[in-house]
Write an enzyme that holds these catalytic residues in place. Structure first.
Site, PDB file in Angstrom:
ATOM      1  N   CYS A 156     131.904 -15.732 -27.567  1.00  0.00           N
ATOM      2  CA  CYS A 156     131.230 -15.269 -28.200  1.00  0.00           C
ATOM      3  C   CYS A 156     131.557 -15.585 -29.731  1.00  0.00           C
ATOM      4  O   CYS A 156     130.494 -15.483 -30.767  1.00  0.00           O
ATOM      5  CB  CYS A 156     130.841 -13.863 -28.466  1.00  0.00           C
TER       6      CYS A 156
HETATM    7  N1  CO8 Z   1     120.636  -0.256 -13.894  1.00  0.00           N
HETATM    8  C1  CO8 Z   1     120.920   1.019 -13.675  1.00  0.00           C
HETATM    9  N2  CO8 Z   1     122.073   1.364 -13.475  1.00  0.00           N
HETATM   10  C2  CO8 Z   1     123.139   0.620 -14.010  1.00  0.00           C
HETATM   11  C3  CO8 Z   1     122.690  -0.703 -14.069  1.00  0.00           C
HETATM   12  C4  CO8 Z   1     121.637  -1.229 -14.294  1.00  0.00           C
HETATM   13  N3  CO8 Z   1     121.196  -2.399 -14.603  1.00  0.00           N
HETATM   14  N4  CO8 Z   1     123.941  -1.367 -14.477  1.00  0.00           N
HETATM   15  C5  CO8 Z   1     124.972  -0.281 -14.351  1.00  0.00           C
HETATM   16  N5  CO8 Z   1     124.328   0.677 -14.064  1.00  0.00           N
HETATM   17  C6  CO8 Z   1     125.080   2.021 -13.679  1.00  0.00           C
HETATM   18  C7  CO8 Z   1     126.549   1.655 -13.439  1.00  0.00           C
HETATM   19  O1  CO8 Z   1     126.824   1.398 -12.056  1.00  0.00           O
HETATM   20  C8  CO8 Z   1     126.953   3.097 -13.805  1.00  0.00           C
HETATM   21  O2  CO8 Z   1     127.065   4.065 -12.543  1.00  0.00           O
HETATM   22  P1  CO8 Z   1     128.204   5.138 -12.306  1.00  0.00           P
HETATM   23  O3  CO8 Z   1     128.404   6.102 -13.539  1.00  0.00           O
HETATM   24  O4  CO8 Z   1     127.362   5.754 -11.134  1.00  0.00           O
HETATM   25  O5  CO8 Z   1     129.403   4.349 -12.033  1.00  0.00           O
HETATM   26  C9  CO8 Z   1     126.332   3.641 -15.024  1.00  0.00           C
HETATM   27  O6  CO8 Z   1     125.092   2.969 -14.931  1.00  0.00           O
HETATM   28  C10 CO8 Z   1     126.807   3.510 -16.316  1.00  0.00           C
HETATM   29  O7  CO8 Z   1     127.552   2.131 -16.323  1.00  0.00           O
HETATM   30  P2  CO8 Z   1     128.346   1.514 -17.260  1.00  0.00           P
HETATM   31  O8  CO8 Z   1     129.526   2.334 -17.593  1.00  0.00           O
HETATM   32  O9  CO8 Z   1     128.791   0.140 -17.240  1.00  0.00           O
HETATM   33  O10 CO8 Z   1     127.327   1.448 -18.730  1.00  0.00           O
HETATM   34  P3  CO8 Z   1     127.988   1.310 -20.377  1.00  0.00           P
HETATM   35  O11 CO8 Z   1     127.082   2.571 -20.713  1.00  0.00           O
HETATM   36  O12 CO8 Z   1     129.169   1.160 -20.429  1.00  0.00           O
HETATM   37  O13 CO8 Z   1     126.913  -0.008 -20.545  1.00  0.00           O
HETATM   38  C11 CO8 Z   1     127.199  -2.083 -20.900  1.00  0.00           C
HETATM   39  C12 CO8 Z   1     127.095  -1.159 -20.115  1.00  0.00           C
HETATM   40  C13 CO8 Z   1     125.910  -2.300 -21.647  1.00  0.00           C
HETATM   41  C14 CO8 Z   1     127.779  -3.858 -20.688  1.00  0.00           C
HETATM   42  C15 CO8 Z   1     128.289  -1.815 -22.274  1.00  0.00           C
HETATM   43  O14 CO8 Z   1     129.325  -1.532 -21.609  1.00  0.00           O
HETATM   44  C16 CO8 Z   1     128.378  -3.008 -23.187  1.00  0.00           C
HETATM   45  O15 CO8 Z   1     127.651  -3.607 -23.881  1.00  0.00           O
HETATM   46  N6  CO8 Z   1     129.752  -3.128 -23.381  1.00  0.00           N
HETATM   47  C17 CO8 Z   1     130.043  -4.182 -24.287  1.00  0.00           C
HETATM   48  C18 CO8 Z   1     130.001  -5.608 -23.792  1.00  0.00           C
HETATM   49  C19 CO8 Z   1     130.462  -6.732 -24.511  1.00  0.00           C
HETATM   50  O16 CO8 Z   1     130.018  -6.820 -25.920  1.00  0.00           O
HETATM   51  N7  CO8 Z   1     130.789  -7.644 -24.217  1.00  0.00           N
HETATM   52  C20 CO8 Z   1     130.876  -8.873 -24.698  1.00  0.00           C
HETATM   53  C21 CO8 Z   1     130.611  -9.893 -23.723  1.00  0.00           C
HETATM   54  S1  CO8 Z   1     129.931 -11.308 -24.618  1.00  0.00           S
HETATM   55  C22 CO8 Z   1     131.180 -12.606 -24.758  1.00  0.00           C
HETATM   56  O17 CO8 Z   1     132.124 -12.273 -25.333  1.00  0.00           O
HETATM   57  C23 CO8 Z   1     130.705 -13.986 -24.479  1.00  0.00           C
HETATM   58  C24 CO8 Z   1     131.150 -14.336 -23.188  1.00  0.00           C
HETATM   59  C25 CO8 Z   1     130.565 -15.487 -22.886  1.00  0.00           C
HETATM   60  C26 CO8 Z   1     129.198 -15.588 -22.583  1.00  0.00           C
HETATM   61  C27 CO8 Z   1     128.892 -15.465 -21.280  1.00  0.00           C
HETATM   62  C28 CO8 Z   1     127.235 -15.792 -20.879  1.00  0.00           C
HETATM   63  C29 CO8 Z   1     126.873 -15.680 -19.596  1.00  0.00           C
END
Ligand code: CO8
Length: 373
Positions: A156
């Site tokens: 990124c």
């Molecule tokens: N629908 C319903 N429920 C869901 C879903 C969904 N789609 N997804 C997860 N849940 C559930 C989970 O299973 C979990 O359930 P439980 O509590 O029962 O375990 C609950 O919802 C909460 O899940 P999370 O704890 O995962 O939720 P968060 O509030 O943490 O949100 C995010 C998830 C949005 C992913 C958040 O953690 C986030 O944005 N984190 C930062 C991520 C980030 O910035 N990453 C950078 C990556 S980009 C990068 O570096 C480039 C890489 C290369 C590119 C790749 C291209 C493909």
């Protein structure tokens, strides 16, 4: 030494859009199909059922409402769940090159620079369509640019690391006019069958022309300074690569060959890293947070940006001070902060100062301090 500036930017946006509701409907159809296929194993407790996804969760957790993709049909087909892109012959421009050219054209027009005057092309993106020849060299050829070209991958942060490389060369005089281009086909390495991440990414290409301030034909952004940092982490990882077929298991479609992350950890670890990085960078330049007129942040998650903006400015930024585009584009990896910069910078007036900042896998963080002229 010469002063480098960003004199033009361009964004190519694929015309196909997937809304959260469309994405969730197809994911849930896939989950139902797989759960029906595995009904016996699920009943025996040997296989976990696939949980449904939800639009409400996606919007609340990320702020994303839709994403642009190169191929909506394949991604939304529960029997496919990935883009299906036409195989090109080696005599045709690659897909990344085609996207890049569209973004470059707009950036060159804005900068009023002829492609033949470009003497450096950097293709900076989080994945390359092939190992070699470099995609950047193909872009150089198709543009009719001179000099040399190379590919870079810092996930990124690729765009800001690319801008630093180009700005340093312009500053030193080893190149006169550079273009940094970020064609991101995130749909190709996103795991659309995993509800934890299937909503995160979209496709786009951005381009930035970097040249001497003395050569700028119109209003532009002088690059006052750049700063890049990395710190190893496995929390965002993709194990695909050229040694794939040498692995004894012979499997070609394993979960870890697509994007994987521990999103919660990324959130917790990257927010403080980025805000400390930005504050240290502007302090080194003798710029106080109150002097910043705009932050163009990497577009991964709205709450993440809210935290970073608050920490850097010491107060909640207005929406116009820290523009978000991820509701329309989702995370477009390295291109996100450049889309925000390209779309939300024309209103700034001479003397205004802003920071472009991207961050992500590596971990990596890159910041570019610019002043409007
Ligand atoms: N629908 C319903 N429920 C869901 C879903 C969904 N789609 N997804 C997860 N849940 C559930 C989970 O299973 C979990 O359930 P439980 O509590 O029962 O375990 C609950 O919802 C909460 O899940 P999370 O704890 O995962 O939720 P968060 O509030 O943490 O949100 C995010 C998830 C949005 C992913 C958040 O953690 C986030 O944005 N984190 C930062 C991520 C980030 O910035 N990453 C950078 C990556 S980009 C990068 O570096 C480039 C890489 C290369 C590119 C790749 C291209 C493909």
């Amino acid at each position: 030494m010469f002063k480098p500036a960003i004199t033009g930017t361009g964004v190519f946006t694929p015309d196909q859009i997937i809304t959260n509701d469309e994405l969730v409907a197809s994911f849930n159809a896939y989950a139902d199909k797989m759960n029906a296929q595995n009904a016996e194993a699920i009943a025996a407790g040997d296989v976990e059922p696939i949980q449904h996804s939800s639009s409400a969760f996606i919007f609340k957790a990320s702020g994303i409402e839709q994403r642009h993709v190169l191929d909506k049909k394949g991604v939304l087909n529960p029997d496919v769940m990935h883009p299906e892109l036409r195989q090109r012959s080696d005599d045709e421009p690659s897909i990344m090159t085609e996207m890049a050219l569209k973004a470059c054209q707009t950036a060159l027009e804005q900068a009023q620079v002829d492609a033949s005057d470009i003497d450096l092309v950097i293709c900076a993106a989080s994945n390359m369509e092939r190992a070699y020849p470099a995609v950047a060299i193909e872009i150089q050829k198709e543009l009719g640019a001179q000099g040399f070209a190379f590919d870079m991958n810092v996930a990124c942060s690729s765009a800001t690391f690319g801008i630093q490389a180009a700005a340093d060369m312009v500053r030193a005089g080893s190149v006169r006019k550079a273009i940094v281009v970020n064609p991101e086909i995130c749909s190709g390495h996103l795991e659309w069958r995993d509800r934890d991440c299937h909503f995160i990414f979209g496709d786009v290409a951005t381009a930035s022309v970097i040249e001497r301030t003395d050569d700028a034909q119109g209003s532009h952004f002088e690059i006052l300074s750049t700063r890049c940092a990395t710190q190893f982490s496995n929390n965002i990882r993709n194990n695909n690569g050229f040694l794939r077929r040498s692995r004894p298991d012979g499997v070609n479609d394993r979960r870890d060959m697509q994007f994987m992350q521990n999103g919660r950890k990324v959130f917790k670890e990257v927010v403080p890293m980025v805000s400390a990085h930005m504050l240290a960078h502007i302090a080194e330049e003798g710029i106080a947070p109150e002097q910043l007129d705009r932050l163009w942040l990497h577009q991964a998650n709205k709450s993440m940006n809210d935290f970073i903006g608050k920490k850097v400015l010491g107060r909640t930024p207005d929406a116009s001070e820290q523009p978000n585009i991820l509701q329309d584009y989702a995370n477009t990896s390295s291109a996100g902060s450049i889309i925000a910069f390209s779309k939300y910078s024309a209103d700034l007036t001479p003397g205004n100062i802003g920071v472009i900042c991207s961050f992500g896998a590596g971990y990596s963080v890159g910041s570019v301090v610019v002043r409007r002229h």
